[in-house]
Design an enzyme around this catalytic site. Structure first.
Site, PDB file in Angstrom:
ATOM      1  N   ASP A  19      -1.371  -3.680  -8.392  1.00 44.19           N
ATOM      2  CA  ASP A  19      -0.461  -3.365  -7.285  1.00 44.19           C
ATOM      3  C   ASP A  19       0.096  -1.943  -7.402  1.00 44.19           C
ATOM      4  O   ASP A  19       0.238  -1.412  -8.508  1.00 44.19           O
ATOM      5  CB  ASP A  19       0.694  -4.390  -7.284  1.00 44.19           C
ATOM      6  CG  ASP A  19       1.424  -4.421  -5.951  1.00 44.19           C
ATOM      7  OD1 ASP A  19       0.898  -3.875  -4.959  1.00 44.19           O
ATOM      8  OD2 ASP A  19       2.533  -4.985  -5.909  1.00 44.19           O
ATOM      9  N   ARG A  23       1.987   2.980  -2.727  1.00 44.01           N
ATOM     10  CA  ARG A  23       3.152   3.794  -3.128  1.00 44.01           C
ATOM     11  C   ARG A  23       2.719   4.989  -3.970  1.00 44.01           C
ATOM     12  O   ARG A  23       3.261   6.081  -3.844  1.00 44.01           O
ATOM     13  CB  ARG A  23       4.156   2.920  -3.904  1.00 44.01           C
ATOM     14  CG  ARG A  23       5.044   2.096  -2.989  1.00 44.01           C
ATOM     15  CD  ARG A  23       5.742   1.004  -3.734  1.00 44.01           C
ATOM     16  NE  ARG A  23       4.823  -0.103  -4.041  1.00 44.01           N
ATOM     17  CZ  ARG A  23       5.076  -1.076  -4.900  1.00 44.01           C
ATOM     18  NH1 ARG A  23       6.216  -1.085  -5.571  1.00 44.01           N
ATOM     19  NH2 ARG A  23       4.195  -2.036  -5.102  1.00 44.01           N
ATOM     20  N   SER A  64      -5.886 -10.169  -1.231  1.00 47.43           N
ATOM     21  CA  SER A  64      -5.353 -11.521  -1.050  1.00 47.43           C
ATOM     22  C   SER A  64      -5.626 -12.020   0.366  1.00 47.43           C
ATOM     23  O   SER A  64      -5.933 -11.241   1.275  1.00 47.43           O
ATOM     24  CB  SER A  64      -3.841 -11.524  -1.317  1.00 47.43           C
ATOM     25  OG  SER A  64      -3.151 -10.949  -0.224  1.00 47.43           O
ATOM     26  N   THR A  65      -5.469 -13.338   0.537  1.00 47.35           N
ATOM     27  CA  THR A  65      -5.642 -13.921   1.878  1.00 47.35           C
ATOM     28  C   THR A  65      -4.619 -13.331   2.853  1.00 47.35           C
ATOM     29  O   THR A  65      -4.846 -13.327   4.058  1.00 47.35           O
ATOM     30  CB  THR A  65      -5.476 -15.463   1.824  1.00 47.35           C
ATOM     31  OG1 THR A  65      -4.318 -15.777   1.040  1.00 47.35           O
ATOM     32  CG2 THR A  65      -6.688 -16.132   1.207  1.00 47.35           C
ATOM     33  N   ASN A  67      -3.609 -10.149   2.744  1.00 47.34           N
ATOM     34  CA  ASN A  67      -3.843  -8.708   2.948  1.00 47.34           C
ATOM     35  C   ASN A  67      -4.563  -8.394   4.275  1.00 47.34           C
ATOM     36  O   ASN A  67      -4.559  -7.256   4.725  1.00 47.34           O
ATOM     37  CB  ASN A  67      -4.603  -8.086   1.768  1.00 47.34           C
ATOM     38  CG  ASN A  67      -3.761  -7.950   0.512  1.00 47.34           C
ATOM     39  OD1 ASN A  67      -4.276  -8.040  -0.603  1.00 47.34           O
ATOM     40  ND2 ASN A  67      -2.460  -7.725   0.662  1.00 47.34           N
TER      41      ASN A  67
HETATM   42  C1  IPE Z   1      -0.847  -8.639  -4.265  1.00 51.93           C
HETATM   43  O1  IPE Z   1      -0.295  -7.434  -3.867  1.00 51.93           O
HETATM   44  C2  IPE Z   1      -2.298  -8.666  -3.891  1.00 51.93           C
HETATM   45  C3  IPE Z   1      -3.160  -7.760  -4.644  1.00 51.93           C
HETATM   46  C4  IPE Z   1      -2.816  -6.995  -5.622  1.00 51.93           C
HETATM   47  C5  IPE Z   1      -4.529  -7.781  -4.226  1.00 51.93           C
HETATM   48  P1  IPE Z   1       0.488  -7.283  -2.490  1.00 51.93           P
HETATM   49  O2  IPE Z   1       0.980  -5.884  -2.452  1.00 51.93           O
HETATM   50  O3  IPE Z   1      -0.353  -7.729  -1.366  1.00 51.93           O
HETATM   51  O4  IPE Z   1       1.681  -8.320  -2.680  1.00 51.93           O
HETATM   52  P2  IPE Z   1       3.139  -8.352  -2.059  1.00 51.93           P
HETATM   53  O5  IPE Z   1       2.987  -8.265  -0.564  1.00 51.93           O
HETATM   54  O6  IPE Z   1       3.877  -7.182  -2.596  1.00 51.93           O
HETATM   55  O7  IPE Z   1       3.723  -9.648  -2.527  1.00 51.93           O
HETATM   56  C1  IPE Z   2      -2.576  -3.068  -4.190  1.00 48.94           C
HETATM   57  O1  IPE Z   2      -1.825  -1.970  -3.807  1.00 48.94           O
HETATM   58  C2  IPE Z   2      -3.893  -3.143  -3.461  1.00 48.94           C
HETATM   59  C3  IPE Z   2      -3.992  -4.245  -2.493  1.00 48.94           C
HETATM   60  C4  IPE Z   2      -3.094  -5.160  -2.285  1.00 48.94           C
HETATM   61  C5  IPE Z   2      -5.208  -4.311  -1.711  1.00 48.94           C
HETATM   62  P1  IPE Z   2      -0.919  -1.988  -2.499  1.00 48.94           P
HETATM   63  O2  IPE Z   2      -1.748  -1.529  -1.350  1.00 48.94           O
HETATM   64  O3  IPE Z   2      -0.266  -3.298  -2.322  1.00 48.94           O
HETATM   65  O4  IPE Z   2       0.161  -0.880  -2.837  1.00 48.94           O
HETATM   66  P2  IPE Z   2       1.707  -0.923  -2.519  1.00 48.94           P
HETATM   67  O5  IPE Z   2       2.235  -2.182  -3.114  1.00 48.94           O
HETATM   68  O6  IPE Z   2       1.836  -0.917  -1.032  1.00 48.94           O
HETATM   69  O7  IPE Z   2       2.254   0.289  -3.172  1.00 48.94           O
HETATM   70 MG    MG Z   3       1.481  -4.081  -2.974  1.00 51.10          MG
END
Ligand code: IPE
Ligand code: IPE
Ligand code: MG
Length: 241
Positions: A19, A23, A64-65, A67
């Site tokens: 994650d 950001r 994730s489902t 996303n």
């Molecule tokens: C969790 O991250 C899913 C993956 C890392 C693939 P998210 O960024 O989607 O989760 P939330 O929305 O912060 O809970």
């Molecule tokens: C994790 O990084 C990748 C996926 C969930 C696909 P994020 O895209 O969630 O990055 P942040 O949390 O918005 O910084």
């Molecule tokens: Mg994230």
């Protein structure tokens, strides 16, 4: 490698919640997708380092489902990155005799990707030393719903009685049936939640949260997490003697 105390307590299976890509990019004035690109490179480095450290299984939470709810353009870029990853990075991992498989409903992906996923699983199925599970369109709740349906069908087919439903039967019905429970879950970016990742399987996993954004995560960060794991006292509900 010397037999230090932490080496004795090496996790067999590590789950990564990768994650912070967005950001990481935004803080440098880049587009979120630049973070995803860097994140994919880091995933390869981390996988190779885990293998080197003697870890047996890694599960990488990549999509994730939930996303799919992101802007269309971001989802499209992510699919392009996964496609490239399957055609380039995974080919490299195959050369290193890494078994690669996928969890999550793959039917939602374009046909060429589904074909490639099936191909990768077939081609690497015989490798036993180290395995990578990529969680793509994975969500624990969907996986549990699918498992309940399978169990219901088995009951209707009279394969076993309701009283025969136990932990093993549930495990067999989940998409994670052929990997051990994760010992350690690492989540980057400072968020402290599971976000629908392996919720049954990580009932007794050690959770490790680091503020480091995934694109900045490196071999030393993984070493730190493994060392921290070695210092944990896993009791599994028992009393330490
Ligand atoms: C969790 O991250 C899913 C993956 C890392 C693939 P998210 O960024 O989607 O989760 P939330 O929305 O912060 O809970
Ligand atoms: C994790 O990084 C990748 C996926 C969930 C696909 P994020 O895209 O969630 O990055 P942040 O949390 O918005 O910084
Ligand atoms: Mg994230």
């Amino acid at each position: 490698m010397t037999d230090t105390p932490e080496e004795k307590k090496l996790p067999v299976h590590i789950g990564f919640i990768m994650d912070g890509n967005g950001r990481w990019a935004e803080e440098q004035g880049l587009k979120r997708t630049a973070g995803h690109k860097k994140g994919a490179e880091v995933a390869r480095l981390v996988i190779e380092h885990a293998k080197k450290r003697g870890i047996k299984v890694v599960t990488m939470y990549a999509f994730s489902t939930e996303n799919w709810k992101r802007p269309k353009a971001e989802v499209k870029t992510l699919l392009d990155i996964f496609r490239k990853y399957m055609n380039e990075d995974i080919k490299e991992l195959q050369k290193q005799k890494v078994r690669v498989s996928f969890i999550g409903d793959r039917e939602k992906f374009p046909a060429d990707m589904v074909k490639r996923m099936n191909e990768i699983e077939r081609e690497t199925a015989a490798y036993t030393d180290f395995r990578v599970v990529l969680a793509l369109n994975y969500g624990f709740r969907d996986d549990m719903i699918a498992a309940i349906k399978k169990i219901a069908v088995d009951i209707l087919d009279r394969k076993y009685l309701i009283s025969g439903i136990n932990e093993d039967k549930v495990n067999e019905a989940l998409s994670t049936h052929d990997t051990p429970y994760p010992d350690l879950i690492i989540r980057t970016s400072g968020e402290q939640r599971l976000s629908n990742f392996l919720m049954w399987e990580s009932a007794y996993a050690e959770l490790y949260f680091t503020p480091v954004y995934w694109p900045d995560f490196n071999e030393h960060d993984l070493d730190d997490a493994i060392e921290a794991y070695g210092r944990r006292n896993r009791r599994f509900g028992k009393v330490t003697i």
